[in-house]
Structure formats: C-alpha cells, structure tokens
Scaffold this motif. Structure first.
Motif, PDB file in Angstrom:
ATOM      1  N   PHE A  23       2.312  16.139  -8.552  1.00 39.84           N
ATOM      2  CA  PHE A  23       2.748  16.234  -7.161  1.00 39.84           C
ATOM      3  C   PHE A  23       4.256  16.430  -7.085  1.00 39.84           C
ATOM      4  CE2 PHE A  23      -0.820  13.996  -4.560  1.00 39.84           C
ATOM      5  CZ  PHE A  23      -1.755  14.821  -5.169  1.00 39.84           C
ATOM      6  N   LYS A  24       4.692  17.149  -6.076  1.00 38.31           N
ATOM      7  CA  LYS A  24       6.112  17.342  -5.850  1.00 38.31           C
ATOM      8  C   LYS A  24       6.725  16.059  -5.321  1.00 38.31           C
ATOM      9  CE  LYS A  24       9.228  20.762  -3.854  1.00 38.31           C
ATOM     10  NZ  LYS A  24       9.335  21.967  -3.016  1.00 38.31           N
ATOM     11  N   ARG A  25       6.036  15.433  -4.377  1.00 38.36           N
ATOM     12  CA  ARG A  25       6.499  14.151  -3.840  1.00 38.36           C
ATOM     13  C   ARG A  25       5.713  13.039  -4.522  1.00 38.36           C
ATOM     14  NH1 ARG A  25       5.802  11.961   2.416  1.00 38.36           N
ATOM     15  NH2 ARG A  25       6.564   9.852   2.031  1.00 38.36           N
ATOM     16  N   LYS A  26       6.434  12.141  -5.178  1.00 34.61           N
ATOM     17  CA  LYS A  26       5.793  11.073  -5.953  1.00 34.61           C
ATOM     18  C   LYS A  26       5.394   9.918  -5.035  1.00 34.61           C
ATOM     19  CE  LYS A  26       7.014  13.465  -9.590  1.00 34.61           C
ATOM     20  NZ  LYS A  26       6.078  14.371 -10.229  1.00 34.61           N
ATOM     21  N   PHE A  27       4.109   9.551  -5.058  1.00 34.37           N
ATOM     22  CA  PHE A  27       3.636   8.429  -4.250  1.00 34.37           C
ATOM     23  C   PHE A  27       3.726   7.127  -5.048  1.00 34.37           C
ATOM     24  CE2 PHE A  27      -0.049  10.637  -6.135  1.00 34.37           C
ATOM     25  CZ  PHE A  27      -0.583   9.625  -6.932  1.00 34.37           C
ATOM     26  N   LYS A  28       3.624   6.009  -4.338  1.00 35.86           N
ATOM     27  CA  LYS A  28       3.659   4.693  -4.978  1.00 35.86           C
ATOM     28  C   LYS A  28       2.239   4.142  -5.067  1.00 35.86           C
ATOM     29  CE  LYS A  28       8.379   3.717  -3.654  1.00 35.86           C
ATOM     30  NZ  LYS A  28       9.316   2.815  -2.970  1.00 35.86           N
ATOM     31  N   ILE A  29       1.946   3.503  -6.197  1.00 38.45           N
ATOM     32  CA  ILE A  29       0.622   2.926  -6.425  1.00 38.45           C
ATOM     33  C   ILE A  29       0.732   1.414  -6.224  1.00 38.45           C
ATOM     34  CG2 ILE A  29      -1.300   2.729  -8.037  1.00 38.45           C
ATOM     35  CD1 ILE A  29      -0.043   5.146  -9.546  1.00 38.45           C
ATOM     36  N   LEU A  30       0.027   0.902  -5.199  1.00 37.87           N
ATOM     37  CA  LEU A  30       0.170  -0.509  -4.832  1.00 37.87           C
ATOM     38  C   LEU A  30      -1.187  -1.200  -4.800  1.00 37.87           C
ATOM     39  CD1 LEU A  30       2.632  -0.049  -1.837  1.00 37.87           C
ATOM     40  CD2 LEU A  30       3.232  -0.653  -4.162  1.00 37.87           C
ATOM     41  N   SER A  31      -1.152  -2.505  -4.961  1.00 36.60           N
ATOM     42  CA  SER A  31      -2.386  -3.290  -4.864  1.00 36.60           C
ATOM     43  C   SER A  31      -2.736  -3.536  -3.399  1.00 36.60           C
ATOM     44  CB  SER A  31      -2.208  -4.631  -5.588  1.00 36.60           C
ATOM     45  OG  SER A  31      -1.303  -5.449  -4.890  1.00 36.60           O
ATOM     46  N   GLN A  32      -4.011  -3.888  -3.150  1.00 37.41           N
ATOM     47  CA  GLN A  32      -4.459  -4.156  -1.779  1.00 37.41           C
ATOM     48  C   GLN A  32      -3.720  -5.335  -1.167  1.00 37.41           C
ATOM     49  OE1 GLN A  32      -8.641  -4.698  -2.504  1.00 37.41           O
ATOM     50  NE2 GLN A  32      -9.155  -2.574  -1.998  1.00 37.41           N
ATOM     51  N   GLN A  33      -3.187  -6.209  -2.033  1.00 40.83           N
ATOM     52  CA  GLN A  33      -2.509  -7.399  -1.530  1.00 40.83           C
ATOM     53  C   GLN A  33      -1.284  -7.040  -0.702  1.00 40.83           C
ATOM     54  OE1 GLN A  33      -4.048 -10.302  -2.139  1.00 40.83           O
ATOM     55  NE2 GLN A  33      -2.642 -11.246  -0.668  1.00 40.83           N
ATOM     56  N   TRP A  34      -0.654  -5.880  -1.004  1.00 42.14           N
ATOM     57  CA  TRP A  34       0.508  -5.441  -0.230  1.00 42.14           C
ATOM     58  C   TRP A  34       0.142  -5.241   1.234  1.00 42.14           C
ATOM     59  CZ3 TRP A  34       1.442  -0.244   1.737  1.00 42.14           C
ATOM     60  CH2 TRP A  34       2.701  -0.090   2.310  1.00 42.14           C
ATOM     61  N   VAL A  35      -1.027  -4.627   1.481  1.00 41.41           N
ATOM     62  CA  VAL A  35      -1.494  -4.400   2.849  1.00 41.41           C
ATOM     63  C   VAL A  35      -1.747  -5.740   3.531  1.00 41.41           C
ATOM     64  CG1 VAL A  35      -3.319  -3.398   4.270  1.00 41.41           C
ATOM     65  CG2 VAL A  35      -2.508  -2.169   2.246  1.00 41.41           C
ATOM     66  N   LYS A  36      -2.446  -6.636   2.830  1.00 49.88           N
ATOM     67  CA  LYS A  36      -2.802  -7.938   3.429  1.00 49.88           C
ATOM     68  C   LYS A  36      -1.555  -8.753   3.761  1.00 49.88           C
ATOM     69  CE  LYS A  36      -7.199  -8.127   0.887  1.00 49.88           C
ATOM     70  NZ  LYS A  36      -7.938  -8.804  -0.191  1.00 49.88           N
ATOM     71  N   ASP A  37      -0.617  -8.813   2.807  1.00 48.99           N
ATOM     72  CA  ASP A  37       0.594  -9.620   3.017  1.00 48.99           C
ATOM     73  C   ASP A  37       1.472  -9.026   4.113  1.00 48.99           C
ATOM     74  OD1 ASP A  37      -0.343 -11.245   1.049  1.00 48.99           O
ATOM     75  OD2 ASP A  37       1.123 -10.651  -0.479  1.00 48.99           O
ATOM     76  N   SER A  38       1.528  -7.688   4.197  1.00 50.17           N
ATOM     77  CA  SER A  38       2.345  -7.041   5.228  1.00 50.17           C
ATOM     78  C   SER A  38       1.783  -7.327   6.615  1.00 50.17           C
ATOM     79  CB  SER A  38       2.418  -5.523   4.984  1.00 50.17           C
ATOM     80  OG  SER A  38       3.073  -5.232   3.775  1.00 50.17           O
ATOM     81  N   ILE A  39       0.458  -7.236   6.748  1.00 48.17           N
ATOM     82  CA  ILE A  39      -0.174  -7.518   8.042  1.00 48.17           C
ATOM     83  C   ILE A  39       0.031  -8.977   8.421  1.00 48.17           C
ATOM     84  CG2 ILE A  39      -2.407  -7.696   9.219  1.00 48.17           C
ATOM     85  CD1 ILE A  39      -3.291  -5.211   7.622  1.00 48.17           C
ATOM     86  N   LYS A  40      -0.114  -9.860   7.448  1.00 50.40           N
ATOM     87  CA  LYS A  40       0.047 -11.299   7.699  1.00 50.40           C
ATOM     88  C   LYS A  40       1.476 -11.614   8.145  1.00 50.40           C
ATOM     89  CE  LYS A  40      -0.648 -15.824   5.531  1.00 50.40           C
ATOM     90  NZ  LYS A  40      -1.038 -16.530   4.285  1.00 50.40           N
ATOM     91  N   ALA A  41       2.473 -10.983   7.519  1.00 47.00           N
ATOM     92  CA  ALA A  41       3.878 -11.249   7.838  1.00 47.00           C
ATOM     93  C   ALA A  41       4.350 -10.486   9.072  1.00 47.00           C
ATOM     94  CB  ALA A  41       4.762 -10.896   6.642  1.00 47.00           C
ATOM     95  N   GLY A  42       3.610  -9.451   9.466  1.00 46.62           N
ATOM     96  CA  GLY A  42       4.017  -8.658  10.619  1.00 46.62           C
ATOM     97  C   GLY A  42       5.110  -7.661  10.307  1.00 46.62           C
ATOM     98  N   LYS A  43       5.408  -7.434   9.017  1.00 46.25           N
ATOM     99  CA  LYS A  43       6.398  -6.448   8.605  1.00 46.25           C
ATOM    100  C   LYS A  43       6.104  -6.030   7.175  1.00 46.25           C
ATOM    101  CE  LYS A  43       9.844  -9.826   7.079  1.00 46.25           C
ATOM    102  NZ  LYS A  43      11.247 -10.270   7.211  1.00 46.25           N
ATOM    103  N   LEU A  44       6.576  -4.835   6.801  1.00 44.91           N
ATOM    104  CA  LEU A  44       6.329  -4.342   5.451  1.00 44.91           C
ATOM    105  C   LEU A  44       6.962  -5.263   4.419  1.00 44.91           C
ATOM    106  CD1 LEU A  44       6.839  -0.468   5.618  1.00 44.91           C
ATOM    107  CD2 LEU A  44       4.705  -1.731   5.545  1.00 44.91           C
ATOM    108  N   GLN A  45       6.199  -5.597   3.388  1.00 49.18           N
ATOM    109  CA  GLN A  45       6.724  -6.414   2.301  1.00 49.18           C
ATOM    110  C   GLN A  45       7.358  -5.511   1.241  1.00 49.18           C
ATOM    111  OE1 GLN A  45       6.409 -10.093   2.561  1.00 49.18           O
ATOM    112  NE2 GLN A  45       6.301  -9.025   4.518  1.00 49.18           N
ATOM    113  N   LYS A  46       8.231  -6.086   0.419  1.00 45.30           N
ATOM    114  CA  LYS A  46       8.893  -5.308  -0.635  1.00 45.30           C
ATOM    115  C   LYS A  46       7.859  -4.740  -1.591  1.00 45.30           C
ATOM    116  CE  LYS A  46      13.290  -7.749  -0.538  1.00 45.30           C
ATOM    117  NZ  LYS A  46      14.254  -8.577  -1.293  1.00 45.30           N
ATOM    118  N   GLU A  47       7.903  -3.408  -1.764  1.00 43.55           N
ATOM    119  CA  GLU A  47       6.866  -2.730  -2.541  1.00 43.55           C
ATOM    120  C   GLU A  47       6.943  -3.044  -4.033  1.00 43.55           C
ATOM    121  OE1 GLU A  47       7.891   1.155  -1.365  1.00 43.55           O
ATOM    122  OE2 GLU A  47       6.664   1.152   0.447  1.00 43.55           O
TER     123      GLU A  47
END
Length: 912
Positions: free
Chosen positions: A883-907
């Motif tokens: 890919f030209k633009r490199k994506f980040k590979i994250l665990s599902q926990q990032w989504v859960k913790d971000s929703i719980k905190a109400g803001k994006l967590q450090k990737e």
C-alpha cells in the motif's frame, strides 16, 4: 620523549609505533595535563612529535613510499576523532564491574564502592567524577610497576575491542581488556581509561595540536574527517598542500550557520540582498554519487549508505531518486538535510517525534526524503569556491525534484530586517524550527561557522518562547570540572491538587544540565546539598513518579526549588512519567520568588502541549522594536467583539454618521491582503480615517485579520487557529454604512474557537440566523449552502462541519478521522457463520455510531486494521507493504478502551 635505545633495533619491517613504549606517550600526556601554563602545554606535544619524526627518518632512511606515520600515536591523543574506528561500547560502570571481577575485589568493599560510585564526592573533591583518577589509586598497589606494551600493541588491542564490540562478542572484548590490564601499570591504565572513554582532560584543543603537527592539518581534516589521511599526507612538515578540496566518497565537515541577532541581519549582509531558507529539523547529510554508486555521510562523517542505499537496488532512498538525476550528470556531491516525510499529510516530521531517520522501519508509514540546499561537485568540477548564487543555479540543473523524495530547499531573496522578521513569524506559525539567512556571495568553507550563513530560531529571541516553571526532584553527580557536585537535575510537574491544597505528587518530565554558569551551579548546589537522599530503584519515594529515567539522588519537594526552563518543544518520550519531555531544555533562572508548590501542573503543561503541536514558540516578533506583540501594545484597551446582531431589535444609532472617524476607535486590525478594487495600503488608510489602528502582525489585542485574497500567510494564520480572519467585504460594508456592521457567517474566512462557539448558538448548520430577519440575497446564500451540503458528505466534510460548530469534542465523533477494516477472525468463523456475521455487524455499527468509516474490504486508504488474534498478522503486514499509505494494525482493545474513555487512546500501546 622517545628513548634513544629504540634506534638500536631499527629494521625495514618495523614501524615507529612498534618500537615506542606506551609509557612514553602516557608520560607526555601527563606532562601536558599537569602543566599549569597553557602556552607551555603544546611544547610537550611538540617535543614528542619531533622525537617521533626523527626516529621515523632514521628507521626508514633508505625506503620510498613509506606508509608509516604519526597516526598510531595521534589517534590515542585525540580518540574523540576516531569514533567509528574506536567504538568500544564501554562506559565507566562496565569498567568498574570488570575491574572488580578481575581484581577479585569484595563487592561491598571500600575500593569496589569507589569505582562504582565514582561520581559521588569522597575524599578529595578533585577526584569526584574522574573515573580514571579514582581507578588509578585503586589499581596502584595491585598492578605492574612498569608496563610492557608498545603503542602499536595498545592500538592492536583497542582495535580488537572495537571490532568485537561491533559484532557483539562480549567475551572477546573482555579478553582484550584483560590483556591490556595485566600488561599495563596503573599509570598507563589511567590514560588507557581516558582513551577508551574519549575524555582526555588535556586542557589543550585539537586545533592547537593539529596546528603544531602541520599548518594544513586543520583544513585537511575538515574536508576529509580522516585522521589517518591527515597523518600520512602531512607527515613531512616542510611539504604543504596546494589546494585542499572536497573529493568524491570522502566525507567532509559541513559548513555551519552561526547564531545571529535578528537586528544585525542587514549589517551582517553589508546591506545587500540575502537568501532566506526554512531551517529544516532533520539530519544533516551529504550525498556522493558516481554513476550507480552512492554514499551518504552524516555531519560527523559516519557512513549511512547501507540505510539509504549504496545502489539503485537497495536502501530507503536511492531506489526512488536514482532516475531523478539528469542524463548528463555522471557524478556529484550534494549537501542537505535528510527528512522523514509523511505522504498522508504531505508534511515533514519533526526530529523530536518518535522516529530515527537513520533507522526508519519500512512499515513506519513514513518515507525518506533528501532536501538539498547546496552542491559541491558536478561531473568532477569542484564548486566549493564558487559563490552561493552560482551554486544555486547549478543545483537546479542537477536533478528533477520528486515531492517527498528529493527536493530543493526553497529560498526567498530578501533585503530588509522586516522580511527576515516576517519569515521568522511565518516559521513560528508553521511549527518550524526557524530560518537560515545566507549571503549569496559566500563560498563553501568546510567546518566553518558563520562565514555568511546564519540561523535564527524562536528560542534565540527574547520572550518569544513559553517558559516553564518546573520543580527539581532529582540530581546526578557531575564529571570533570563539575565533579563532586550535582551537574544535572531531574525536573517534574505537579498533579493538580484540590482547591486550596498544595500538590503532593509529582511527575518527572525532563533532565536538564545546561543554561547556568559555574557560579550559579555552585550556589544552587550549596542551597540543596543537605537535602539530597539516595534514590533506591526498588524503594522509590511514593510522591515522585519517574519513568525509565531515574535520578541518582532525590529531594523532597518541600525542600526543593523551582527553576525556569526554556525549551524548543514538548515531544513524546517514555523515559519520563508524563510520557513526554522537553527538547533542548536549559535553565533560564532559579525562581527565588516562587515557593515549591507553585510549580507548573500537569493540566497546564497539557494545555501548552496542545496549543501549538508541542512547539513552545507561539508569539510573533514585532518588526518595529523586536518585542512580542503581546508585550508591545498593552496601552490599547480590549474591545469586546460585536459578533452576530448586536441590539438588533433597537433602532439604529444614527449619531455615528456624523462622526465617521470614530467608529473604529481603540480597535486594532491586521490587513493581510487587499481586493481588486482596494489595495492593502488603501484599506489600512481607510481604517485610520475611521479611528482604527493597524498592525502588520496580529497579536492578542488584534480585533481581527482582514483578507481580500488568500495567500500563504493568510493560510498560515488560519492554521494557527488563534485569530478571526474576515473578508475585506465586511470592512467595506462598515465604511459604506459608517457603523460597526455585525459579523455574519458569510463574512468569515476563519473563526477562532470563541467565535465558532458563538456562531453555533446564533446560526444553524447552513448559516441561517435563529433570531434575525433575512433578505432575498441572504436567503439565496443559505439555499446555496443547503444544496452543497445535500451532496453525500465525505468523512472529511463531516469532520469539518463538526469542527466548525464545535461538535468535534463529542464522544460520538471520536473515530471520525478513522477509516477502519475489521479483519476476520478464525476463532469467530469456527463458531458459526451466523454468529460471526452478527458479531461483525455489531462491531461495525458500534464503530459507525462513534464516527468511523468502516469498509468491507482491505483497500488503499484504510487507516486502521483491527484484529482479534495474531493468526494472520504476517499476511496483513505483507498487504500493508504493497500500500502507498501505511495503515496501523491494532487490537480490538483499542476500540473498547477508546469508547470507554470517550476519546482516542494512544495507538502505540495497542500496536500489533
């Protein structure tokens, strides 16, 4: 002095170094160090050198093309110049442990503790911090009285240590060190240690030693950075170099810019025109190209060709730029800055960010870009003696620039101090490091500073920087002149206490060791001396929270002092408890006027960090008196902004019509650009007629910025998000109506956060007022906006609307900037297709609910891939590399913790 008996064993196969005892060199170094008279110090070096040359001439009397030289001795006298060849990977602590082991010292014994705690004052204050001197007294009763090694043997053993360190053979490093120790006296080992640590403490500069060796030595070293070549080529002091020039594939010391007072620019340039360039924040690098062979050298002469590519088939840069060179360019030498370029944002990364351009990974999402600002050779033609203006012309014909890969640093020609000030202010707005001023008539002088090149950073200009009041919570013992005292300090910010209470917990943020004089350091040391306590890693103080960086001693906050720190920016770092630190910190002064509990808090430092992307320079410099805008215009009273309809239910105040010159009384404007009908000067004159004041750079007292057309300066102001930018049409309406016409959405080019909030309450999403009457023209404009918004909104459009009306702080938009792909899980598939589909749909809807764009297949443009397990990790990474633009590979926990905190967590915490 080299002994006469050495000549008894002269042989054509021998070298001087193989005949001269190492002890002779150590004796000379001891004489240089102990000599109190600085003019006398070089004499001891000259005596040793003359003796060496005399012996050399006798040894090789009948030989031609002799390669034997003074190099074996010179590299030991100036070990700091041989960093690559003499990279031992050995520091004081390792040496201390090795000596304790080899001498079989009791680990808790007096001598072992002396070695391990060499920086702590004990006994003579002069010894504190000088590991070599402390080791000498420990070794003296335990070693040979007289050493057995020659200078050649010492070089061979040190080379063995360096070579084995490079291939991580610690056992062989230890073996070579053992040979050195067992065959040397304590006196010799004292100087061996200084050579290994590259800290000779001679009290005489390398330039002085070079000038004694040969008048051309300094110049030759500057253009080659090769100590061996200097010693061989200039061995005969009667032969001079006619023209020392920059050569292909030989690294040279680059020309440097000196710090200059911005008020002195016109004087420094002899009131002639000059170039202004952006000061890039990368790694200084030179590219040497000859056909398909490339070499890259750093400022200190290190070879990074393996990283960037020694041929078009390898490396992070060469394969992408090889074809950019014009067909008639066979070879060239380019000087520039190696930068990290983000293709997604199309912007350069700052060096303070968490990456190393010299070791950047392929999957980092960044790409290497070489920004060229000078050319020193083209097709074997040396250009260093050409004027800079001529070199710039030649540079334009060497290659075709490639955005984000190979670029020419843009320059503007200027004539006045004001233009330099404007460029510096623009650099501040763009979060750049500063500017470089260059004389078009300057020639290229390797390793020279200030020969027509000057640099100006915001931190060099008084009061442009935000300064931080930090509390000293830890300390580190000094070395050398600072031995026996604290030379560096660990500083912290306080957790915000409840109202009316003093802070009780402190978070480390940086280590600082510069900015003060020796007297200031001594006075501070006396003030804090009785309060220092040993810091135990296993039992740290509960009120001082540290990251991986731990102090040697700590101090209770209530016994400490606040220091005012100046720094370039706030950057991410896991070494400190705050998860960030200060770049280039230095102590400005000790805040005697503040109590310990008045130090900066976490909340305040977070605000500063967010204000300008971490940059601590946010104010502008005024062209008239070089003081910040905020400082200069305190006499002008603040005018409350008349936003929206003011008193729109009342009859208009007609009294102002007869007093045209007073409608803008005490109102300050900054006019950036004019319109087709009215120039910038005409608008400024009109404002003055109506009682207003005009400034060239907006400050805190500026009512608004007026723009007829958008140029780069207007765009920079918009990106700073500090000022309202209003169309010139609004000003013309005020002139025509002879009154202060209230702002409406149609007038606004950009709104400050305060104004955005007000408009969100007064107008709907299409700019239609909730309270005021409208006319046909305004209604048509509203309908046009409705038609535009009826089109299917993109993710960016939605984000823009949210930001415009201050809705972007809602937890329901936390994933708004994310394009997410949910990678199928084997575990889910095995539990049944229906269950899997239901769970996938739930996760998709949840992400969309919180603002994300979720795509059904992995395609170009995706920003994040969320995985439930690691089963397909290699497969995903293989796709990412394409890919030209490199994506980040994250665990599902990032989504859960971000929703719980109400803001994006450090990737970084969730990266897989």
């Amino acid at each position: 002095m080299i002994p006469d008996h050495a000549s008894d064993s002269i042989s054509s196969q021998l070298t001087v170094a193989s005949q001269v005892p190492f002890e002779d060199l150590c004796t000379t170094l001891e004489q240089i160090q102990k000599c109190k008279s600085r003019p006398q110090k070089p004499k001891y070096f000259k005596d040793f050198l003359d003796s060496w040359r005399k012996f050399h001439d006798a040894l090789h009397e009948n030989e031609k093309d002799v390669t034997d030289s003074f190099y074996p001795a010179m590299r030991l006298i100036l070990p700091q110049l041989e960093r690559e060849r003499m990279a031992y990977g050995i520091k004081e602590t390792m040496l201390a442990k090795l000596y304790i082991e080899l001498l079989n010292l009791p680990k808790d014994g007096k001598d072992a503790l002396k070695l391990l705690n060499y920086r702590a004052p004990a006994g003579s204050q002069d010894d504190a911090g000088d590991f070599a001197r402390i080791a000498y007294f420990v070794l003296k009763p335990r070693c040979l009285k007289k050493g057995q090694l020659t200078i050649q043997q010492v070089n061979d053993l040190l080379d063995s240590i360096a070579n084995n360190n490079a291939i991580k053979r610690k056992d062989m490093v230890k073996k070579s060190l053992l040979q050195l120790i067992t065959q040397s006296s304590a006196f010799e080992q004292k100087w061996l240690i200084r050579m290994i640590l590259k800290d000779m403490k001679l009290g005489v500069s390398q330039q002085t030693l070079f000038s004694i060796f040969h008048p051309d030595a300094v110049e030759l070293y500057n253009v080659t950075t090769d100590l061996e070549k200097v010693c061989r080529q200039l061995h005969d002091p009667t032969i001079f170099l006619g023209d020392v020039s920059i050569t292909l594939f030989s690294p040279f010391k680059p020309m440097l810019a000196a710090i200059v007072n911005i008020r002195e620019i016109e004087k420094q340039m002899n009131n002639q025109s000059f170039y202004i360039e952006t000061k890039l924040d990368g790694e200084r690098m030179q590219m040497h190209k000859d056909g398909d062979v490339y070499k890259y050298f750093s400022r200190n002469g290190y070879d990074y060709s393996q990283q960037f590519g020694s041929s078009p088939c390898e490396g992070s840069l060469t394969p992408f730029v090889h074809k950019a060179f014009k067909n008639d360019i066979q070879n060239c030498i380019l000087d520039g800055e190696m930068m990290a370029y983000d293709p997604t944002t199309q912007a350069f990364m700052q060096k303070g960010s968490k990456f190393d351009i010299k070791r950047m990974a392929d999957d980092s999402g960044l790409q290497t870009c070489f920004c060229v600002f000078d050319v020193l050779m083209v097709n074997n033609q040396k250009l260093a003696r050409e004027m800079l203006s001529k070199r710039y012309e030649i540079l334009a014909s060497v290659f075709t620039p490639i955005a984000g890969r190979l670029q020419i640093v843009l320059k503007n020609q200027a004539n006045t101090q004001k233009e330099a000030v404007d460029a510096l202010n623009e650099a501040i707005d763009n979060r750049e490091e500063g500017i470089v001023i260059k004389n078009p008539l300057s020639v290229y002088k390797p390793d020279k500073r200030g020969e027509g090149w000057f640099k100006i950073k915001p931190e060099y200009v008084n009061e442009l920087m935000d300064e931080l009041d930090l509390l000293i919570v830890g300390g580190y013992w000094g070395k050398g002149l600072r031995g026996g005292m604290m030379s560096h300090f660990l500083c912290a910010v306080a957790e915000t206490p409840p109202p009316g209470e003093k802070p009780s917990v402190f978070h480390s943020i940086c280590r600082v060791g510069s900015g003060y004089s020796m007297k200031e350091l001594y006075d501070l040391g006396l003030k804090l001396a009785k309060y220092w306590k040993p810091y135990h890693r296993r039992d740290p103080p509960p009120n001082i929270l540290c990251g991986t960086e731990k102090p040697e001693v700590f101090i209770e906050p209530y016994n400490s002092v606040i220091v005012q720190i100046k720094a370039a920016e706030i950057v991410s770092s896991d070494m400190y408890r705050t998860d960030y630190t200060l770049r280039f910190p230095r102590i400005e002064r000790i805040r005697e006027d503040k109590e310990w509990h008045d130090c900066m808090t976490l909340d305040l430092i977070e605000q500063l960090r967010g204000k300008a992307s971490g940059k601590l320079a946010t104010r502008h410099l005024d062209v008239d008196d070089n003081e910040p805008q905020e400082k200069k215009r305190k006499t002008i009273s603040k005018v409350k902004k008349k936003i929206g309809l003011v008193d729109h239910f009342k009859a208009p105040d007609l009294s102002s019509i007869s007093r045209v010159s007073s409608i803008f009384e005490d109102v300050e404007f900054c006019v950036m650009t004019g319109t087709r009908s009215y120039s910038k000067n005409e608008l400024e004159s009109k404002i003055a007629e109506y009682g207003g004041s005009v400034v060239q750079n907006p400050g805190s007292d500026t009512y608004c910025v007026i723009a007829g057309t958008e140029n780069i300066r207007v765009k920079n102001l918009i990106s700073s998000d500090k000022h309202d930018v209003v169309k010139a049409e609004w000003l013309l309406q005020c002139f025509e109506a002879k009154r202060f016409v209230p702002w409406q959405p149609g007038f606004m080019i950009h709104m400050s956060p305060e104004t955005k909030q007000h408009f969100a309450y007064e107008y709907d999403a299409y700019g239609d007022s909730y309270t005021s009457d409208t006319d046909i023209t305004q209604l048509k404009e509203v309908f046009l906006r409705i038609n535009d918004l009826q089109k299917e909104p993109s993710q960016d459009m939605i984000a823009d609307i949210e930001a415009r009306y201050s809705w972007d702080s809602s937890p329901l938009s936390i994933f708004r900037q994310c394009i997410i792909y949910l990678y199928p899980s084997d575990e889910l598939n095995s539990s049944g297709a229906k269950i899997y589909q239901r769970k996938l749909l739930t996760e998709t809807l949840m992400l969309r609910f919180y603002g994300a764009k979720v795509i059904s297949q992995l395609e170009e443009g995706v920003s994040h891939v969320i995985v439930g397990d690691h089963a397909h990790l290699e497969e995903i990474k293989a796709i990412r590399r394409q890919f030209k633009r490199k994506f980040k590979i994250l665990s599902q926990q990032w989504v859960k913790d971000s929703i719980k905190a109400g803001k994006l967590q450090k990737e970084n915490v969730y990266l897989i």
